[in-house]
Design an enzyme around this catalytic site. Sequence first.
Site, PDB file in Angstrom:
ATOM      1  N   ILE A 198       0.848  -1.208   0.000  1.00  0.00           N
ATOM      2  CA  ILE A 198       0.000   0.000   0.000  1.00  0.00           C
ATOM      3  C   ILE A 198       0.883   1.258   0.000  1.00  0.00           C
ATOM      4  CG2 ILE A 198      -1.910   1.203   1.145  1.00  0.00           C
ATOM      5  CD1 ILE A 198      -2.564  -1.498   2.534  1.00  0.00           C
TER       6      ILE A 198
ATOM      7  N   ASN B  98       9.695  -6.802   4.504  1.00  0.00           N
ATOM      8  CA  ASN B  98       8.663  -7.445   3.667  1.00  0.00           C
ATOM      9  C   ASN B  98       8.543  -6.715   2.332  1.00  0.00           C
ATOM     10  OD1 ASN B  98       6.726  -9.510   3.354  1.00  0.00           O
ATOM     11  ND2 ASN B  98       5.067  -8.048   3.733  1.00  0.00           N
TER      12      ASN B  98
ATOM     13  N   PHE C 255       2.834   3.391   7.541  1.00  0.00           N
ATOM     14  CA  PHE C 255       2.412   2.063   7.072  1.00  0.00           C
ATOM     15  C   PHE C 255       3.218   0.943   7.730  1.00  0.00           C
ATOM     16  CE2 PHE C 255       1.559   4.758   3.290  1.00  0.00           C
ATOM     17  CZ  PHE C 255       0.245   4.405   3.034  1.00  0.00           C
TER      18      PHE C 255
ATOM     19  N   SER D 261      -7.118  -0.995  10.408  1.00  0.00           N
ATOM     20  CA  SER D 261      -7.727  -2.096   9.659  1.00  0.00           C
ATOM     21  C   SER D 261      -9.159  -2.311  10.120  1.00  0.00           C
ATOM     22  CB  SER D 261      -6.913  -3.365   9.923  1.00  0.00           C
ATOM     23  OG  SER D 261      -7.617  -4.504   9.516  1.00  0.00           O
ATOM     24  N   ALA D 262      -9.980  -2.827   9.223  1.00  0.00           N
ATOM     25  CA  ALA D 262     -11.357  -3.194   9.577  1.00  0.00           C
ATOM     26  C   ALA D 262     -11.384  -4.261  10.660  1.00  0.00           C
ATOM     27  CB  ALA D 262     -12.078  -3.702   8.337  1.00  0.00           C
TER      28      ALA D 262
ATOM     29  N   TYR E  63      -2.228  -9.450  15.831  1.00  0.00           N
ATOM     30  CA  TYR E  63      -2.103  -8.418  14.793  1.00  0.00           C
ATOM     31  C   TYR E  63      -3.211  -7.380  14.955  1.00  0.00           C
ATOM     32  CZ  TYR E  63      -3.047  -6.124  10.353  1.00  0.00           C
ATOM     33  OH  TYR E  63      -3.330  -5.179   9.402  1.00  0.00           O
TER      34      TYR E  63
ATOM     35  N   LYS F 221      -3.359  -3.112  16.157  1.00  0.00           N
ATOM     36  CA  LYS F 221      -4.042  -1.985  15.488  1.00  0.00           C
ATOM     37  C   LYS F 221      -4.953  -1.255  16.487  1.00  0.00           C
ATOM     38  CE  LYS F 221      -2.254  -2.529  11.459  1.00  0.00           C
ATOM     39  NZ  LYS F 221      -1.232  -1.599  11.021  1.00  0.00           N
TER      40      LYS F 221
ATOM     41  N   GLY G 143     -11.402 -18.083  12.982  1.00  0.00           N
ATOM     42  CA  GLY G 143     -11.305 -16.629  13.139  1.00  0.00           C
ATOM     43  C   GLY G 143     -11.987 -15.838  12.031  1.00  0.00           C
TER      44      GLY G 143
HETATM   45  P1  NAD Z   1       3.539  -4.538   3.522  1.00  0.00           P
HETATM   46  O1  NAD Z   1       4.111  -5.626   4.378  1.00  0.00           O
HETATM   47  O2  NAD Z   1       3.591  -4.696   2.050  1.00  0.00           O
HETATM   48  O3  NAD Z   1       4.200  -3.135   3.901  1.00  0.00           O
HETATM   49  C1  NAD Z   1       4.666  -2.837   5.191  1.00  0.00           C
HETATM   50  C2  NAD Z   1       6.079  -2.267   5.051  1.00  0.00           C
HETATM   51  O4  NAD Z   1       6.574  -1.946   6.337  1.00  0.00           O
HETATM   52  C3  NAD Z   1       7.063  -3.250   4.423  1.00  0.00           C
HETATM   53  O5  NAD Z   1       7.744  -2.598   3.365  1.00  0.00           O
HETATM   54  C4  NAD Z   1       8.003  -3.620   5.566  1.00  0.00           C
HETATM   55  O6  NAD Z   1       9.299  -3.917   5.101  1.00  0.00           O
HETATM   56  C5  NAD Z   1       7.933  -2.394   6.439  1.00  0.00           C
HETATM   57  N1  NAD Z   1       8.200  -2.604   7.873  1.00  0.00           N
HETATM   58  C6  NAD Z   1       7.647  -3.518   8.695  1.00  0.00           C
HETATM   59  N2  NAD Z   1       8.124  -3.378   9.934  1.00  0.00           N
HETATM   60  C7  NAD Z   1       9.001  -2.327   9.910  1.00  0.00           C
HETATM   61  C8  NAD Z   1       9.811  -1.692  10.888  1.00  0.00           C
HETATM   62  N3  NAD Z   1       9.855  -2.110  12.158  1.00  0.00           N
HETATM   63  N4  NAD Z   1      10.578  -0.655  10.512  1.00  0.00           N
HETATM   64  C9  NAD Z   1      10.564  -0.224   9.221  1.00  0.00           C
HETATM   65  N5  NAD Z   1       9.829  -0.789   8.251  1.00  0.00           N
HETATM   66  C10 NAD Z   1       9.048  -1.838   8.604  1.00  0.00           C
HETATM   67  O7  NAD Z   1       2.033  -4.328   4.008  1.00  0.00           O
HETATM   68  P2  NAD Z   1       0.867  -3.484   3.351  1.00  0.00           P
HETATM   69  O8  NAD Z   1      -0.149  -4.439   2.852  1.00  0.00           O
HETATM   70  O9  NAD Z   1       1.409  -2.462   2.437  1.00  0.00           O
HETATM   71  O10 NAD Z   1       0.275  -2.804   4.646  1.00  0.00           O
HETATM   72  C11 NAD Z   1       0.659  -1.519   5.077  1.00  0.00           C
HETATM   73  C12 NAD Z   1      -0.008  -1.202   6.402  1.00  0.00           C
HETATM   74  O11 NAD Z   1      -1.411  -1.314   6.251  1.00  0.00           O
HETATM   75  C13 NAD Z   1       0.375  -2.179   7.525  1.00  0.00           C
HETATM   76  O12 NAD Z   1       0.467  -1.452   8.723  1.00  0.00           O
HETATM   77  C14 NAD Z   1      -0.799  -3.127   7.568  1.00  0.00           C
HETATM   78  O13 NAD Z   1      -0.978  -3.697   8.848  1.00  0.00           O
HETATM   79  C15 NAD Z   1      -1.950  -2.193   7.223  1.00  0.00           C
HETATM   80  N6  NAD Z   1      -3.106  -2.908   6.656  1.00  0.00           N
HETATM   81  C16 NAD Z   1      -2.918  -3.722   5.576  1.00  0.00           C
HETATM   82  C17 NAD Z   1      -3.996  -4.420   5.038  1.00  0.00           C
HETATM   83  C18 NAD Z   1      -3.825  -5.334   3.855  1.00  0.00           C
HETATM   84  O14 NAD Z   1      -4.708  -6.148   3.587  1.00  0.00           O
HETATM   85  N7  NAD Z   1      -2.736  -5.268   3.100  1.00  0.00           N
HETATM   86  C19 NAD Z   1      -5.268  -4.277   5.618  1.00  0.00           C
HETATM   87  C20 NAD Z   1      -5.416  -3.424   6.706  1.00  0.00           C
HETATM   88  C21 NAD Z   1      -4.323  -2.742   7.224  1.00  0.00           C
HETATM   89  C1  UD1 Z   2      -7.369 -10.991   6.594  1.00  0.00           C
HETATM   90  C2  UD1 Z   2      -7.179 -10.803   8.063  1.00  0.00           C
HETATM   91  C3  UD1 Z   2      -7.360  -9.349   8.416  1.00  0.00           C
HETATM   92  C4  UD1 Z   2      -6.392  -8.505   7.601  1.00  0.00           C
HETATM   93  C5  UD1 Z   2      -6.624  -8.794   6.126  1.00  0.00           C
HETATM   94  C6  UD1 Z   2      -5.656  -8.075   5.258  1.00  0.00           C
HETATM   95  C7  UD1 Z   2      -7.831 -12.967   9.041  1.00  0.00           C
HETATM   96  C8  UD1 Z   2      -8.823 -13.671   9.888  1.00  0.00           C
HETATM   97  N1  UD1 Z   2      -8.098 -11.655   8.791  1.00  0.00           N
HETATM   98  O1  UD1 Z   2      -8.685 -10.596   6.252  1.00  0.00           O
HETATM   99  O2  UD1 Z   2      -7.126  -9.162   9.798  1.00  0.00           O
HETATM  100  O3  UD1 Z   2      -6.602  -7.122   7.873  1.00  0.00           O
HETATM  101  O4  UD1 Z   2      -6.475 -10.192   5.875  1.00  0.00           O
HETATM  102  O5  UD1 Z   2      -4.369  -8.577   5.401  1.00  0.00           O
HETATM  103  O6  UD1 Z   2      -6.862 -13.534   8.585  1.00  0.00           O
HETATM  104  N2  UD1 Z   2     -10.253 -17.260   1.563  1.00  0.00           N
HETATM  105  C9  UD1 Z   2     -10.407 -18.501   0.971  1.00  0.00           C
HETATM  106  N3  UD1 Z   2      -9.295 -19.185   0.586  1.00  0.00           N
HETATM  107  C10 UD1 Z   2      -8.036 -18.697   0.756  1.00  0.00           C
HETATM  108  C11 UD1 Z   2      -7.876 -17.419   1.361  1.00  0.00           C
HETATM  109  C12 UD1 Z   2      -9.015 -16.736   1.759  1.00  0.00           C
HETATM  110  O7  UD1 Z   2     -11.533 -18.984   0.809  1.00  0.00           O
HETATM  111  O8  UD1 Z   2      -7.052 -19.385   0.411  1.00  0.00           O
HETATM  112  C13 UD1 Z   2     -11.459 -16.496   1.959  1.00  0.00           C
HETATM  113  C14 UD1 Z   2     -11.535 -16.166   3.442  1.00  0.00           C
HETATM  114  O9  UD1 Z   2     -12.183 -17.194   4.140  1.00  0.00           O
HETATM  115  C15 UD1 Z   2     -12.339 -14.853   3.411  1.00  0.00           C
HETATM  116  C16 UD1 Z   2     -11.930 -14.205   2.094  1.00  0.00           C
HETATM  117  O10 UD1 Z   2     -11.400 -15.259   1.283  1.00  0.00           O
HETATM  118  O11 UD1 Z   2     -13.716 -15.128   3.358  1.00  0.00           O
HETATM  119  C17 UD1 Z   2     -10.857 -13.126   2.242  1.00  0.00           C
HETATM  120  O12 UD1 Z   2      -9.762 -13.666   2.973  1.00  0.00           O
HETATM  121  P1  UD1 Z   2      -8.386 -12.865   3.142  1.00  0.00           P
HETATM  122  O13 UD1 Z   2      -7.932 -12.358   1.830  1.00  0.00           O
HETATM  123  O14 UD1 Z   2      -7.453 -13.760   3.898  1.00  0.00           O
HETATM  124  O15 UD1 Z   2      -8.770 -11.592   4.004  1.00  0.00           O
HETATM  125  P2  UD1 Z   2      -9.575 -11.525   5.402  1.00  0.00           P
HETATM  126  O16 UD1 Z   2      -9.658 -12.837   6.055  1.00  0.00           O
HETATM  127  O17 UD1 Z   2     -10.836 -10.796   5.147  1.00  0.00           O
END
Ligand code: NAD
Ligand code: UD1
Length: 344
Positions: free
Chosen positions: A13, A36, A81, A125-126, A150, A154, A295
């Site tokens: 992101i 990552n 982030f 996060s949601a 995790y 948040k 979960g």
């Molecule tokens: P990502 O892992 O791609 O990006 C996170 C970045 O933070 C990475 O580049 C990693 O190297 C860096 N990082 C981690 N720990 C660090 C530290 N201690 N010091 C410096 N850098 C560090 O993840 P993303 O999907 O881009 O997510 C970004 C943010 O959004 C995260 O905080 C994540 O929890 C939150 N978020 C993500 C999702 C999702 O589904 N991707 C959903 C809700 C919230």
């Molecule tokens: C998950 C995390 C959530 C996090 C989000 C983004 C859990 C319980 N929740 O959300 O905290 O913020 O990722 O990183 O892990 N599914 C399948 N097969 C698969 C993978 C997923 O059927 O191999 C289904 C899941 O059951 C769900 C949907 O796809 O219904 C989305 O799953 P996923 O992408 O893992 O996201 P969340 O579980 O919503």
Amino acid sequence: MRNIMVTGGAGFIGSHTCVELLQNGYDICVVDNFSNSSPAALDAVRTITGRDFPSYCCDLLEEEKLGQIFEEQQIDAVIHFAGLKAVGESVQKPVLYYHNNVTGTLNLLRQMELHGVRRLVFSSSATVYGENNPIPYREDMPTGQTTNPYGTTKAMIEQILQDLCKSDSRWNTMLLRYFNPIGAHPSGLIGENPNGIPNNLMPYIMRVAQGALPYLNVFGNDYPTRDGTGVRDYIHVCDLAVGHGKALDALFAQEGASIYNLGTGHGSSVLEVVKTFEQESGVPVPYQFAPRRAGDLPEYYADAAKAQQELGWQARYTLADMCRDSWNFIRKQGAAEKKAGDSE
Ligand code: NAD
Ligand code: UD1
């Protein structure tokens, strides 16, 4: 020009948001430990935007080094982030998650305070809505009933930021609660491609479509949803990036802590995602039904009205766009890796 520190800016992101900020005329400076991600994502951001910016390989746990960056750079606000995000791993390694995410944030806040930078946008996060709220989720609903470390990091960081704003009116923060980000930049130069076997739905579908995994496990087909499979609010990562641009603009005009959902307001089932992906890519995704994943909730999606009314932001991309752009990124990456392999 305002200068924004982007922690975790090389991640999925973060990298898309860096593109948005640079294109909106902000200067940026990225802080990432690349745990990552890779510096190559930042080069891709430079290629897409045609703009250069400083980046630092720094862990937020190294507070002194972080402080030096604040000394070197004139920072106006931070988008935070950086964090670890794998739910299953957080259950196995809670101390790692609490230390990295919570201590990392506390170090950042301390250095911001020391250097007089008191504007922060935080990636929440949601997941903070937990198990007990009715859908759609609204920002004023109770939070904190999280089901894994995790999610708890948040909820804790949200609390810390709200307490901070209450304690000192000079602090302004925005807590952005993302729903399920997928998709990739239309250039195909940045996107999401996790190491190992993916946990999340879209990266898993990509591996099956590439032929690297034989089929998708659909976790549960007996949920009380329209087709029995789980429903989520998938949002294009470029829409999220635009949301951050709007949030940042508003951050410079607001006082205190505000909270926004960043979602489309619309849920899609696992089978709908599979079908849409197949239509967009022309590639079949074999699947089989598997037991529910521990979960998981049956269904949730955002009430997206507050961000629309107050930030003037609304998601624009469709699920078909998200599937197309995710696939475009994976195919381009595969082609680039093959080319690199051939020339070795
Ligand atoms: P990502 O892992 O791609 O990006 C996170 C970045 O933070 C990475 O580049 C990693 O190297 C860096 N990082 C981690 N720990 C660090 C530290 N201690 N010091 C410096 N850098 C560090 O993840 P993303 O999907 O881009 O997510 C970004 C943010 O959004 C995260 O905080 C994540 O929890 C939150 N978020 C993500 C999702 C999702 O589904 N991707 C959903 C809700 C919230
Ligand atoms: C998950 C995390 C959530 C996090 C989000 C983004 C859990 C319980 N929740 O959300 O905290 O913020 O990722 O990183 O892990 N599914 C399948 N097969 C698969 C993978 C997923 O059927 O191999 C289904 C899941 O059951 C769900 C949907 O796809 O219904 C989305 O799953 P996923 O992408 O893992 O996201 P969340 O579980 O919503």
